[in-house]
Design a protein around this motif. Structure first.
Motif, PDB file in Angstrom:
ATOM      1  N   GLY A  64      -5.226  -4.484  -1.146  1.00  0.00           N
ATOM      2  CA  GLY A  64      -4.978  -4.909   0.240  1.00  0.00           C
ATOM      3  C   GLY A  64      -6.075  -5.819   0.767  1.00  0.00           C
ATOM      4  O   GLY A  64      -5.844  -6.987   1.041  1.00  0.00           O
ATOM      5  N   TRP A  65      -7.236  -5.260   0.920  1.00  0.00           N
ATOM      6  CA  TRP A  65      -8.427  -6.020   1.287  1.00  0.00           C
ATOM      7  C   TRP A  65      -9.541  -5.634   0.328  1.00  0.00           C
ATOM      8  O   TRP A  65      -9.693  -4.458  -0.008  1.00  0.00           O
ATOM      9  N   ALA A 137     -10.307  -1.021  13.430  1.00  0.00           N
ATOM     10  CA  ALA A 137      -9.312  -0.078  13.958  1.00  0.00           C
ATOM     11  C   ALA A 137      -9.910   1.316  13.859  1.00  0.00           C
ATOM     12  O   ALA A 137     -10.798   1.546  13.046  1.00  0.00           O
ATOM     13  N   ASP A 138      -9.403   2.214  14.699  1.00  0.00           N
ATOM     14  CA  ASP A 138      -9.964   3.565  14.648  1.00  0.00           C
ATOM     15  C   ASP A 138      -8.991   4.571  14.036  1.00  0.00           C
ATOM     16  O   ASP A 138      -9.159   5.777  14.186  1.00  0.00           O
ATOM     17  N   ALA A 139      -7.969   4.038  13.315  1.00  0.00           N
ATOM     18  CA  ALA A 139      -7.016   4.923  12.623  1.00  0.00           C
ATOM     19  C   ALA A 139      -7.759   5.772  11.588  1.00  0.00           C
ATOM     20  O   ALA A 139      -8.821   5.390  11.103  1.00  0.00           O
ATOM     21  N   PRO A 140      -7.195   6.921  11.222  1.00  0.00           N
ATOM     22  CA  PRO A 140      -7.883   7.811  10.281  1.00  0.00           C
ATOM     23  C   PRO A 140      -8.040   7.203   8.884  1.00  0.00           C
ATOM     24  O   PRO A 140      -7.300   6.299   8.481  1.00  0.00           O
ATOM     25  N   VAL A 141      -9.033   7.704   8.158  1.00  0.00           N
ATOM     26  CA  VAL A 141      -9.194   7.424   6.731  1.00  0.00           C
ATOM     27  C   VAL A 141      -8.640   8.624   5.964  1.00  0.00           C
ATOM     28  O   VAL A 141      -8.952   9.774   6.291  1.00  0.00           O
ATOM     29  N   VAL A 142      -7.796   8.329   4.964  1.00  0.00           N
ATOM     30  CA  VAL A 142      -7.251   9.353   4.070  1.00  0.00           C
ATOM     31  C   VAL A 142      -8.036   9.325   2.774  1.00  0.00           C
ATOM     32  O   VAL A 142      -8.205   8.259   2.181  1.00  0.00           O
ATOM     33  N   SER A 143      -8.554  10.476   2.340  1.00  0.00           N
ATOM     34  CA  SER A 143      -9.323  10.553   1.096  1.00  0.00           C
ATOM     35  C   SER A 143      -8.655  11.521   0.133  1.00  0.00           C
ATOM     36  O   SER A 143      -8.343  12.664   0.492  1.00  0.00           O
ATOM     37  N   LEU A 144      -8.418  11.040  -1.109  1.00  0.00           N
ATOM     38  CA  LEU A 144      -7.834  11.864  -2.166  1.00  0.00           C
ATOM     39  C   LEU A 144      -8.839  11.964  -3.306  1.00  0.00           C
ATOM     40  O   LEU A 144      -9.352  10.938  -3.770  1.00  0.00           O
ATOM     41  N   SER A 145      -9.121  13.168  -3.756  1.00  0.00           N
ATOM     42  CA  SER A 145     -10.091  13.379  -4.831  1.00  0.00           C
ATOM     43  C   SER A 145      -9.389  13.832  -6.103  1.00  0.00           C
ATOM     44  O   SER A 145      -8.507  14.690  -6.056  1.00  0.00           O
ATOM     45  N   LEU A 211      -7.542   5.532   1.795  1.00  0.00           N
ATOM     46  CA  LEU A 211      -6.613   4.630   2.460  1.00  0.00           C
ATOM     47  C   LEU A 211      -7.142   4.380   3.848  1.00  0.00           C
ATOM     48  O   LEU A 211      -7.617   5.316   4.516  1.00  0.00           O
ATOM     49  N   ARG A 212      -7.070   3.106   4.266  1.00  0.00           N
ATOM     50  CA  ARG A 212      -7.656   2.707   5.543  1.00  0.00           C
ATOM     51  C   ARG A 212      -6.747   1.739   6.286  1.00  0.00           C
ATOM     52  O   ARG A 212      -5.957   1.033   5.670  1.00  0.00           O
ATOM     53  N   VAL A 213      -6.955   1.662   7.580  1.00  0.00           N
ATOM     54  CA  VAL A 213      -6.355   0.611   8.407  1.00  0.00           C
ATOM     55  C   VAL A 213      -7.509  -0.292   8.810  1.00  0.00           C
ATOM     56  O   VAL A 213      -8.415   0.137   9.526  1.00  0.00           O
ATOM     57  N   THR A 214      -7.507  -1.560   8.319  1.00  0.00           N
ATOM     58  CA  THR A 214      -8.651  -2.433   8.597  1.00  0.00           C
ATOM     59  C   THR A 214      -8.592  -3.030   9.997  1.00  0.00           C
ATOM     60  O   THR A 214      -9.639  -3.371  10.558  1.00  0.00           O
ATOM     61  N   GLY A 215      -7.384  -3.243  10.521  1.00  0.00           N
ATOM     62  CA  GLY A 215      -7.254  -3.933  11.795  1.00  0.00           C
ATOM     63  C   GLY A 215      -7.561  -5.414  11.672  1.00  0.00           C
ATOM     64  O   GLY A 215      -7.835  -6.085  12.674  1.00  0.00           O
ATOM     65  N   LEU A 216      -7.504  -5.953  10.432  1.00  0.00           N
ATOM     66  CA  LEU A 216      -7.922  -7.345  10.190  1.00  0.00           C
ATOM     67  C   LEU A 216      -6.746  -8.285   9.959  1.00  0.00           C
ATOM     68  O   LEU A 216      -6.946  -9.392   9.465  1.00  0.00           O
ATOM     69  N   GLU A 217      -5.518  -7.865  10.282  1.00  0.00           N
ATOM     70  CA  GLU A 217      -4.340  -8.679   9.987  1.00  0.00           C
ATOM     71  C   GLU A 217      -4.538 -10.145  10.347  1.00  0.00           C
ATOM     72  O   GLU A 217      -4.954 -10.472  11.454  1.00  0.00           O
ATOM     73  N   GLY A 218      -4.215 -11.005   9.381  1.00  0.00           N
ATOM     74  CA  GLY A 218      -4.278 -12.436   9.666  1.00  0.00           C
ATOM     75  C   GLY A 218      -5.615 -13.068   9.355  1.00  0.00           C
ATOM     76  O   GLY A 218      -5.694 -14.257   9.126  1.00  0.00           O
ATOM     77  N   GLU A 219      -6.678 -12.282   9.299  1.00  0.00           N
ATOM     78  CA  GLU A 219      -7.993 -12.881   9.051  1.00  0.00           C
ATOM     79  C   GLU A 219      -8.195 -13.160   7.567  1.00  0.00           C
ATOM     80  O   GLU A 219      -7.548 -12.609   6.717  1.00  0.00           O
ATOM     81  N   ARG A 220      -9.097 -14.003   7.290  1.00  0.00           N
ATOM     82  CA  ARG A 220      -9.520 -14.249   5.897  1.00  0.00           C
ATOM     83  C   ARG A 220     -10.989 -14.017   5.847  1.00  0.00           C
ATOM     84  O   ARG A 220     -11.821 -14.324   5.296  1.00  0.00           O
TER      85      ARG A 220
END
Ligand code: MD3
Ligand code: FE
Length: 220
Positions: A64-65, A137-145, A211-220
């Motif tokens: 994704g990023w 963004a302040d959405a949660p981070v999901v962590s899988l071990s 898994l994360r929500v970057t909040g960076l849509e559209g940026e490079r």
């Protein structure tokens, strides 16, 4: 093999919910296989280099990023320059299910991760105390071990030092970090070699998928 003593789910701090044994062994193996594929490219798994010049002891590949210390980009500017692979729909769906199970159905339905970081720890690898704050963004981070058990150190938003809580993370565990826990310091001071069930798909080491929500849509 299922645990003799089921470990209960646990709210470690406000917004930080640990759900033990969330992935069964088949799901763990499927994720390990997927990670092996992503690690082959187009962007190779690599130890990121810190501004100090030191390489991290953990190996990372992103979807994704691309993350490098300390920014996101669409291309892996510190690892060959190719564009990163997208987050596959099935992995985003797994993230929704994770947030639904840790929090509630509405939070799960609203969760749309646009980045995944896959960290591979060998026996000696560790991760120092840090905050993840490159996201907008302040959405949660999901962590899988998956793989060997580690000590995960969960701190506070203000200092990398005490108070913190040490929590054991085992293969199959889900941890979701949201709300006031989203910007807390955290790290992995130790991995315990030889503690994984070989049926998880890893014969040594530890994999962590976030898994994360970057909040960076559209940026490079
Ligand atoms: C709490 N990874 O990739 S997972 C990272 O096990 C990272 O590889 C560790 O820290 C690992 O940045 C810890 C748990 C985790 C991940 C991200 C968080 C906890 C977090 C972001 C905010 C708060
Ligand atoms: Fe982190």
């Amino acid at each position: 093999m299922s645990a003799l003593l089921p470990r209960p789910r646990r709210t470690v701090a406000d917004g930080a919910v640990l759900v033990p044994d969330w992935l069964d062994l088949g799901e763990q193996r499927r994720l390990v296989e997927a990670c092996r594929g992503w690690a082959r490219g187009p962007v190779p798994m690599r130890a990121a280099r810190l501004p100090t010049g030191h390489a991290m002891s953990v190996q990372t590949v992103c979807l994704g990023w691309h993350w490098q210390p300390y920014r996101y980009s669409r291309t892996a500017d510190d690892a060959g320059g190719e564009r990163v692979l997208p987050v596959p729909e099935w992995l985003a769906q797994l993230g929704k299910r994770a947030v639904a199970d840790a929090y509630d159905a509405a939070s799960g339905a609203a969760y749309e991760p646009d980045a995944a970081l896959i960290n591979l720890y060998d026996d000696a690898a560790r991760m120092g105390m840090h905050r993840d704050q490159e996201e907008r963004a302040d959405a949660p981070v999901v962590s899988l071990s998956i793989g060997d058990t580690c000590t995960f150190r969960f701190g506070n938003p203000d200092t990398r030092n005490k108070p913190y809580a040490d929590v054991e993370l085992q293969s199959g565990d889900l941890f979701v970090f949201g709300g006031p826990s989203r910007f807390a310091y955290h790290g992995v001071p130790k991995v315990f070699p030889g503690t994984a069930d070989p049926d998880c798909g890893l014969t040594s080491g530890r994999l962590n998928i976030t898994l994360r929500v970057t909040g960076l849509e559209g940026e490079r």
